[in-house]
Design a protein around this motif. Sequence first.
Motif, PDB file in Angstrom:
ATOM      1  N   GLU A   1      -0.244 -71.779   3.638  1.00  0.00           N
ATOM      2  CA  GLU A   1      -0.938 -70.532   3.946  1.00  0.00           C
ATOM      3  C   GLU A   1      -1.740 -70.636   5.235  1.00  0.00           C
ATOM      4  N   GLN A   2      -2.056 -71.872   5.663  1.00  0.00           N
ATOM      5  CA  GLN A   2      -2.822 -72.069   6.889  1.00  0.00           C
ATOM      6  C   GLN A   2      -2.017 -71.750   8.148  1.00  0.00           C
ATOM      7  N   ALA A   3      -0.724 -71.560   8.012  1.00  0.00           N
ATOM      8  CA  ALA A   3       0.088 -71.211   9.186  1.00  0.00           C
ATOM      9  C   ALA A   3      -0.410 -69.927   9.840  1.00  0.00           C
ATOM     10  N   ALA A   4      -1.033 -69.038   9.059  1.00  0.00           N
ATOM     11  CA  ALA A   4      -1.598 -67.817   9.643  1.00  0.00           C
ATOM     12  C   ALA A   4      -2.730 -68.154  10.607  1.00  0.00           C
ATOM     13  N   ASN A   5      -3.510 -69.163  10.292  1.00  0.00           N
ATOM     14  CA  ASN A   5      -4.568 -69.607  11.209  1.00  0.00           C
ATOM     15  C   ASN A   5      -4.000 -70.413  12.369  1.00  0.00           C
ATOM     16  N   TRP A   6      -2.930 -71.154  12.121  1.00  0.00           N
ATOM     17  CA  TRP A   6      -2.313 -71.915  13.216  1.00  0.00           C
ATOM     18  C   TRP A   6      -1.819 -70.971  14.312  1.00  0.00           C
ATOM     19  N   GLN A   7      -1.254 -69.837  13.916  1.00  0.00           N
ATOM     20  CA  GLN A   7      -0.774 -68.863  14.904  1.00  0.00           C
ATOM     21  C   GLN A   7      -1.952 -68.267  15.686  1.00  0.00           C
ATOM     22  N   PHE A   8      -3.075 -68.078  15.019  1.00  0.00           N
ATOM     23  CA  PHE A   8      -4.298 -67.603  15.677  1.00  0.00           C
ATOM     24  C   PHE A   8      -4.769 -68.631  16.705  1.00  0.00           C
ATOM     25  N   ILE A   9      -4.760 -69.915  16.324  1.00  0.00           N
ATOM     26  CA  ILE A   9      -5.170 -70.988  17.241  1.00  0.00           C
ATOM     27  C   ILE A   9      -4.265 -71.007  18.471  1.00  0.00           C
ATOM     28  N   GLU A  10      -2.957 -70.935  18.230  1.00  0.00           N
ATOM     29  CA  GLU A  10      -2.001 -70.938  19.348  1.00  0.00           C
ATOM     30  C   GLU A  10      -2.267 -69.771  20.296  1.00  0.00           C
ATOM     31  N   GLU A  11      -2.497 -68.597  19.736  1.00  0.00           N
ATOM     32  CA  GLU A  11      -2.753 -67.407  20.557  1.00  0.00           C
ATOM     33  C   GLU A  11      -4.025 -67.558  21.387  1.00  0.00           C
ATOM     34  N   LYS A  12      -5.100 -68.034  20.771  1.00  0.00           N
ATOM     35  CA  LYS A  12      -6.384 -68.129  21.470  1.00  0.00           C
ATOM     36  C   LYS A  12      -6.369 -69.217  22.537  1.00  0.00           C
ATOM     37  N   LEU A  13      -5.748 -70.350  22.244  1.00  0.00           N
ATOM     38  CA  LEU A  13      -5.672 -71.410  23.254  1.00  0.00           C
ATOM     39  C   LEU A  13      -4.777 -71.002  24.412  1.00  0.00           C
ATOM     40  N   SER A  14      -3.710 -70.281  24.122  1.00  0.00           N
ATOM     41  CA  SER A  14      -2.841 -69.793  25.209  1.00  0.00           C
ATOM     42  C   SER A  14      -3.602 -68.852  26.132  1.00  0.00           C
ATOM     43  N   MET A  15      -4.436 -68.013  25.548  1.00  0.00           N
ATOM     44  CA  MET A  15      -5.244 -67.083  26.355  1.00  0.00           C
ATOM     45  C   MET A  15      -6.267 -67.835  27.201  1.00  0.00           C
ATOM     46  N   MET A  16      -6.894 -68.858  26.613  1.00  0.00           N
ATOM     47  CA  MET A  16      -7.867 -69.659  27.374  1.00  0.00           C
ATOM     48  C   MET A  16      -7.195 -70.368  28.543  1.00  0.00           C
ATOM     49  N   ASN A  17      -6.037 -70.959  28.272  1.00  0.00           N
ATOM     50  CA  ASN A  17      -5.331 -71.691  29.323  1.00  0.00           C
ATOM     51  C   ASN A  17      -4.875 -70.768  30.447  1.00  0.00           C
ATOM     52  N   ALA A  18      -4.500 -69.550  30.078  1.00  0.00           N
ATOM     53  CA  ALA A  18      -3.998 -68.603  31.081  1.00  0.00           C
ATOM     54  C   ALA A  18      -5.122 -67.930  31.867  1.00  0.00           C
ATOM     55  N   SER A  19      -6.326 -67.924  31.318  1.00  0.00           N
ATOM     56  CA  SER A  19      -7.427 -67.185  31.946  1.00  0.00           C
ATOM     57  C   SER A  19      -7.945 -67.831  33.225  1.00  0.00           C
ATOM     58  N   GLY A  20      -7.822 -69.159  33.315  1.00  0.00           N
ATOM     59  CA  GLY A  20      -8.357 -69.868  34.461  1.00  0.00           C
ATOM     60  C   GLY A  20      -9.866 -70.020  34.440  1.00  0.00           C
ATOM     61  N   ASN A  21     -10.511 -69.686  33.291  1.00  0.00           N
ATOM     62  CA  ASN A  21     -11.975 -69.764  33.196  1.00  0.00           C
ATOM     63  C   ASN A  21     -12.479 -71.168  32.894  1.00  0.00           C
ATOM     64  N   LEU A  22     -11.599 -72.049  32.422  1.00  0.00           N
ATOM     65  CA  LEU A  22     -12.023 -73.395  32.045  1.00  0.00           C
ATOM     66  C   LEU A  22     -11.740 -74.384  33.166  1.00  0.00           C
ATOM     67  N   GLN A  23     -12.679 -75.297  33.373  1.00  0.00           N
ATOM     68  CA  GLN A  23     -12.516 -76.313  34.407  1.00  0.00           C
ATOM     69  C   GLN A  23     -11.689 -77.504  33.907  1.00  0.00           C
ATOM     70  N   GLU A  24     -11.544 -77.624  32.586  1.00  0.00           N
ATOM     71  CA  GLU A  24     -10.781 -78.719  31.987  1.00  0.00           C
ATOM     72  C   GLU A  24     -10.089 -78.210  30.735  1.00  0.00           C
ATOM     73  N   LYS A  25      -9.452 -79.113  30.002  1.00  0.00           N
ATOM     74  CA  LYS A  25      -8.748 -78.701  28.787  1.00  0.00           C
ATOM     75  C   LYS A  25      -9.724 -78.096  27.775  1.00  0.00           C
ATOM     76  N   PRO A  26      -9.268 -77.098  27.002  1.00  0.00           N
ATOM     77  CA  PRO A  26     -10.130 -76.587  25.927  1.00  0.00           C
ATOM     78  C   PRO A  26     -10.440 -77.705  24.929  1.00  0.00           C
ATOM     79  N   LYS A  27     -11.652 -77.734  24.425  1.00  0.00           N
ATOM     80  CA  LYS A  27     -12.072 -78.734  23.449  1.00  0.00           C
ATOM     81  C   LYS A  27     -12.096 -78.098  22.062  1.00  0.00           C
TER      82      LYS A  27
END
Length: 303
Positions: free
Chosen positions: A112-138
Motif C-alpha cells: 500500500e506504500q506504493a502510493a507514497n512512493w509515487q508521491f516521493i518520485e513526483e516531488k523529488l523530480s520537481m525539486m531536481n527540475a526546479s534548479g532551486n537546490l545547490q546539491e542533491k535533495p536530502k
Amino acid sequence: MYKLLTPHINSYELLDSGNFEKLERFGDFILARPEPQAVWDKSLSEDIWQKKASAIFRKTKGRDQLSPEERGEWHNLKKMPEKWFMNYIQNDINLKFKLSLSSFKHVGIFPEQAANWQFIEEKLSMMNASGNLQEKPKVLNLFAYTGGASLISKACGADVTHVDAVKQVISWSRENMEASNLTDIRWVVEDALKFVKREVKRGKKYNGIILDPPAYGRGPDGEKWVLEEGINELLKNCLALLDEQNHFFILNLYSMGFSAIIAETIINQNFQEVKKSEMGELVLQDSFNKKLPLGVFYRFSSH
C-alpha cells in the motif's frame, strides 16, 4: 483534502479478503495471512484459498503492549524458497525487494506504500527540475523498515538517510539496495526520536522526511516507544529539520483508530509553511472490488 490512495504494482495483487484474512500474490507466490480490518465475507471459497496459497500464516501467540505484532508460523502448502525477489517498476525506476516469511506475518514489503512512493518520485523530480537546490535533495526516512521509500528516494537522485532501531532490518534494506543496483544510502541503527533531536541540535535540514511509526516499539537500547505518547515530540523535532523552501513530508499511521487529523493539528501548530496538504487512507482493492483500509496518512509539500 481527504483521499483514498489505491496504488497499482504489477508484481502484487490482493486476490481476495474477508473473514479477517487476505490472500495476496507477491511476485510468483500467493500467501494467506491475518488482516483484522477485513471484517466482511470472503468472495472465494476456503477450498480455493487452500488451492491457491503457497503458504498460510497461523497465529500462535497473542499480543502484549510492547509486542503488538501477531506472532505465529507459516504453513507451506507448496514448496517455497527461503527468500525470493519481487520487482517494482514505475516510470524509469526498477527496484527489487527481497521477500521472506517472518514470524510476525510480514514478508518485507507493504504494497500500500506504493502510493507514497509515487508521491516521493513526483516531488523529488520537481525539486531536481526546479534548479532551486545547490546539491542533491536530502531525504530522511524514519522507522524505515526494509527501505522502500529509501530506495525510491535514492533512485530519484536524493541523498538518503535511513533510520531504524533493528539492525537485522537495516541488513535487509542493504540487500534491497544492492539488488536494485543502488549505492550509498546512509544507514543508522538508532531510536528515531534520539536521532532527530540530535540532528536538530546540529542544525541539519532535510528536503524530504518520511515517518512510519509503529503503535508500540523498542529502540536498540530498550527505549520505549508508544505512539500517542511520543508522536507530538517526534513531529515537532522533525518539522524543525524540514527545509522551509523546498520540502515534502509524509506521515503514515497504522495504529487502528488513530486519526490523520491528529497529525494535521500538530503539524499546523508547529510548521507555518504548510501549503499543499492532503490526508486520507491507504487502501488496497481486491479482485472483487472490496476496499481494504491499511492505515491513514498525512502529507504535504512546498510545490
